[in-house]
Scaffold this motif. Sequence first.
Motif, PDB file in Angstrom:
ATOM      1  N   LEU A 108      15.520   3.473   4.879  1.00 58.25           N
ATOM      2  CA  LEU A 108      16.004   3.401   6.259  1.00 58.25           C
ATOM      3  C   LEU A 108      16.755   4.666   6.648  1.00 58.25           C
ATOM      4  CD1 LEU A 108      17.155  -0.303   6.635  1.00 58.25           C
ATOM      5  CD2 LEU A 108      15.252   0.828   7.769  1.00 58.25           C
ATOM      6  N   PHE A 109      17.514   5.221   5.715  1.00 57.89           N
ATOM      7  CA  PHE A 109      18.215   6.463   5.990  1.00 57.89           C
ATOM      8  C   PHE A 109      17.226   7.575   6.340  1.00 57.89           C
ATOM      9  CE2 PHE A 109      19.612  10.605   4.401  1.00 57.89           C
ATOM     10  CZ  PHE A 109      20.683  10.815   5.246  1.00 57.89           C
ATOM     11  N   PHE A 110      16.139   7.692   5.570  1.00 62.03           N
ATOM     12  CA  PHE A 110      15.134   8.709   5.860  1.00 62.03           C
ATOM     13  C   PHE A 110      14.490   8.473   7.218  1.00 62.03           C
ATOM     14  CE2 PHE A 110      14.985   9.877   1.294  1.00 62.03           C
ATOM     15  CZ  PHE A 110      15.089  11.236   1.468  1.00 62.03           C
ATOM     16  N   ILE A 111      14.212   7.244   7.545  1.00 63.95           N
ATOM     17  CA  ILE A 111      13.570   6.938   8.820  1.00 63.95           C
ATOM     18  C   ILE A 111      14.489   7.277   9.986  1.00 63.95           C
ATOM     19  CG2 ILE A 111      12.718   5.062  10.281  1.00 63.95           C
ATOM     20  CD1 ILE A 111      11.700   3.754   7.667  1.00 63.95           C
ATOM     21  N   TYR A 112      15.726   6.780   9.933  1.00 59.99           N
ATOM     22  CA  TYR A 112      16.651   7.018  11.046  1.00 59.99           C
ATOM     23  C   TYR A 112      17.034   8.491  11.156  1.00 59.99           C
ATOM     24  CZ  TYR A 112      17.214   1.977  11.408  1.00 59.99           C
ATOM     25  OH  TYR A 112      16.989   0.638  11.571  1.00 59.99           O
TER      26      TYR A 112
ATOM     27  N   THR B 262      16.876   0.554  -2.619  1.00 55.30           N
ATOM     28  CA  THR B 262      15.808   1.427  -2.160  1.00 55.30           C
ATOM     29  C   THR B 262      15.581   1.290  -0.665  1.00 55.30           C
ATOM     30  OG1 THR B 262      14.790   1.122  -4.316  1.00 55.30           O
ATOM     31  CG2 THR B 262      13.421   2.084  -2.626  1.00 55.30           C
ATOM     32  N   ALA B 263      15.744   0.090  -0.150  1.00 59.68           N
ATOM     33  CA  ALA B 263      15.533  -0.146   1.281  1.00 59.68           C
ATOM     34  C   ALA B 263      16.519   0.662   2.128  1.00 59.68           C
ATOM     35  CB  ALA B 263      15.670  -1.628   1.591  1.00 59.68           C
TER      36      ALA B 263
ATOM     37  N   PHE C 127       0.832  -1.205   0.000  1.00 59.23           N
ATOM     38  CA  PHE C 127       0.000   0.000   0.000  1.00 59.23           C
ATOM     39  C   PHE C 127       0.863   1.250   0.000  1.00 59.23           C
ATOM     40  CE2 PHE C 127      -2.039   3.373   2.460  1.00 59.23           C
ATOM     41  CZ  PHE C 127      -3.174   3.592   1.699  1.00 59.23           C
ATOM     42  N   PHE C 128       1.844   1.314   0.882  1.00 58.77           N
ATOM     43  CA  PHE C 128       2.694   2.500   0.967  1.00 58.77           C
ATOM     44  C   PHE C 128       3.623   2.628  -0.232  1.00 58.77           C
ATOM     45  CE2 PHE C 128       1.544   2.390   5.501  1.00 58.77           C
ATOM     46  CZ  PHE C 128       1.104   3.699   5.606  1.00 58.77           C
ATOM     47  N   GLU C 129       4.078   1.508  -0.793  1.00 57.44           N
ATOM     48  CA  GLU C 129       4.943   1.591  -1.963  1.00 57.44           C
ATOM     49  C   GLU C 129       4.183   2.089  -3.184  1.00 57.44           C
ATOM     50  OE1 GLU C 129       6.724  -2.223  -2.458  1.00 57.44           O
ATOM     51  OE2 GLU C 129       8.292  -1.815  -0.978  1.00 57.44           O
TER      52      GLU C 129
END
Length: 72
Positions: free
Chosen positions: A33-37, A28-29, A8-10
């Motif tokens: 993860l960079f954006f999240i952290y 892409t993962a 859904f989010f993708e």
Amino acid sequence: MFQRIVTFFEQRSFGVSAYLANKLNMSTAKVRLFFIYSSFLAVGFPILFYILAAVVLDIRNYMKRIRLRVWE
């Protein structure tokens, strides 16, 4: 259930992570993860960057479609 949420989010994402991953030759993962952290560390600044990049990419795609229509 988890896979449905991820799908859904993708599908509704703006493609910012995929675009940056292709430009930087990364997965892409890792970009996601960079954006999240970094959003936890920088108190939301990367979220503003993500939204700005989404707007720029959307305008860029819109301009490409307009150029193709002009030459048809």
